[in-house]
Design a protein around this motif. Structure first.
Motif, short mmCIF file in Angstrom:
data_model
loop_
_atom_site.label_atom_id
_atom_site.label_comp_id
_atom_site.label_asym_id
_atom_site.label_seq_id
_atom_site.Cartn_x
_atom_site.Cartn_y
_atom_site.Cartn_z
N GLU A 150 0.76 -1.34 0.02
CA GLU A 150 0.01 0.10 0.09
C GLU A 150 0.86 1.36 0.01
N LEU A 151 2.01 1.29 0.58
CA LEU A 151 2.96 2.35 0.47
C LEU A 151 3.76 2.65 -0.75
N LEU A 152 3.95 1.28 -1.38
CA LEU A 152 4.58 1.28 -2.71
C LEU A 152 3.35 2.04 -3.72
N MET A 153 2.41 1.53 -3.52
CA MET A 153 1.07 2.27 -4.35
C MET A 153 0.81 3.54 -4.19
N ALA A 154 0.70 4.08 -2.83
CA ALA A 154 0.54 5.49 -2.49
C ALA A 154 1.57 6.12 -2.95
N TYR A 155 2.77 6.15 -2.87
CA TYR A 155 3.82 7.26 -3.09
C TYR A 155 4.50 7.04 -4.39
N PHE A 156 3.71 5.96 -5.34
CA PHE A 156 4.42 5.96 -6.68
C PHE A 156 4.30 7.34 -7.26
N GLY A 157 3.31 7.92 -7.08
CA GLY A 157 2.74 9.20 -7.77
C GLY A 157 3.81 10.32 -7.61
N GLU A 158 4.42 10.13 -6.31
CA GLU A 158 5.81 11.06 -6.10
C GLU A 158 7.01 11.06 -7.02
N SER A 159 6.98 9.76 -7.64
CA SER A 159 8.24 9.78 -8.64
C SER A 159 7.90 10.06 -9.90
N LEU A 160 6.61 10.46 -10.23
CA LEU A 160 6.30 10.77 -11.56
C LEU A 160 6.15 12.46 -12.00
N THR A 161 6.49 12.87 -13.10
CA THR A 161 6.21 13.98 -13.63
C THR A 161 5.67 14.28 -15.04
N GLY A 162 5.23 15.38 -15.38
CA GLY A 162 4.73 15.36 -16.74
C GLY A 162 3.54 14.49 -16.96
N ILE A 163 3.63 14.08 -18.38
CA ILE A 163 2.49 13.19 -18.70
C ILE A 163 2.46 12.01 -18.05
N ALA A 164 3.57 11.34 -17.12
CA ALA A 164 3.32 10.22 -16.31
C ALA A 164 2.63 10.53 -15.17
N SER A 165 2.77 11.94 -14.46
CA SER A 165 1.99 12.17 -13.35
C SER A 165 0.41 12.42 -13.69
N GLU A 166 0.20 12.98 -15.00
CA GLU A 166 -1.20 13.35 -15.23
C GLU A 166 -1.96 11.84 -15.60
N TRP A 167 -1.21 10.91 -16.04
CA TRP A 167 -1.67 9.61 -16.27
C TRP A 167 -2.14 8.94 -15.03
#
Length: 216
Positions: free
Chosen positions: A88-105
């Motif tokens: 659940e931690l891996l899933m919850a904080y995955f967005g912190e490792s994304l930017t740009g179009i990856a973050s939007e996805w």
């Protein structure tokens, strides 16, 4: 007649109230780009997930939608080793490792079907698989030519960046050999001495050829 009017008024007032409520809801949605609520529970994708005590969130390497998605997953999991392997931690904080179009996805996803980490990881790889599918190979590198307006050094750096994406990776000797095959005739004939030498040496020789061609 008056009794009938008295019965109609409450119905009319209720209808007006519902219309106003509907108009207000539509205005709120338009003003928030379709976002129905700005409350924490609605904005946060994983509101009930908390990091362990004294855990320090690492400064994640950012993935912007370009490059190998599997390589990013490996990097991300290595950076969150201190989370104790809790999915659940891996899933919850995955967005912190994304930017740009990856973050939007990531933000646009319906997380209700992400029951475990593997579900998220598969969707992520599937979304950005095209980066792997269009990755350069040895053949495409031989067709990666120098543009007229760029210097040899600029061209060689771009070529080397593309070469680093080839799977399986090339050793230095093969890389220099393919690099020479990519050169136009004037460069190829005068760069044969780079065979068997490091790529950095091939760049220097190419720059010498470039200066020689400019001066005639």
């Amino acid at each position: 007649m008056e009794q009938e009017r008295a019965m109609r008024n409450p119905e009319k007032e209720e209808m007006v109230r519902k219309m106003k409520s509907l108009e207000k809801g539509l205005k709120n949605m338009q003003g928030l780009g379709g976002q129905k609520s700005v409350s924490y529970s609605d904005l946060c994708m994983f509101p009930h997930v908390h990091l362990p005590v004294r855990f320090k969130t690492p400064k994640f390497e950012k993935y912007n939608g370009h490059g190998d998605p599997i390589a990013h997953l490996k990097s991300y999991c290595n950076q969150l080793r201190g989370a104790g392997g809790k999915e659940e931690l891996l899933m919850a904080y995955f967005g912190e490792s994304l930017t740009g179009i990856a973050s939007e996805w990531y933000i646009d996803q319906d997380i209700s079907h992400w029951h475990i980490w593997d579900d998220l990881a598969r969707d992520f790889v599937r979304q950005f698989q095209y980066n792997i599918d269009i990755a350069p190979d040895r053949n495409s590198l031989t067709n990666f030519k120098k543009k007229t307006a760029e210097s040899f050094h600029e061209y060689a750096i771009k070529w080397r960046e593309q070469a680093s994406r080839v799977k399986p990776p090339m050793d230095e000797a093969e890389m220099v050999n393919i690099f020479l095959q990519a050169q136009e005739a004037d460069y190829f004939q005068n760069m044969m001495s780079a065979m068997g030498k490091p790529f950095a040496e091939a760049i220097k020789i190419g720059e010498m050829v470039e200066n020689g061609l400019k001066t005639g």
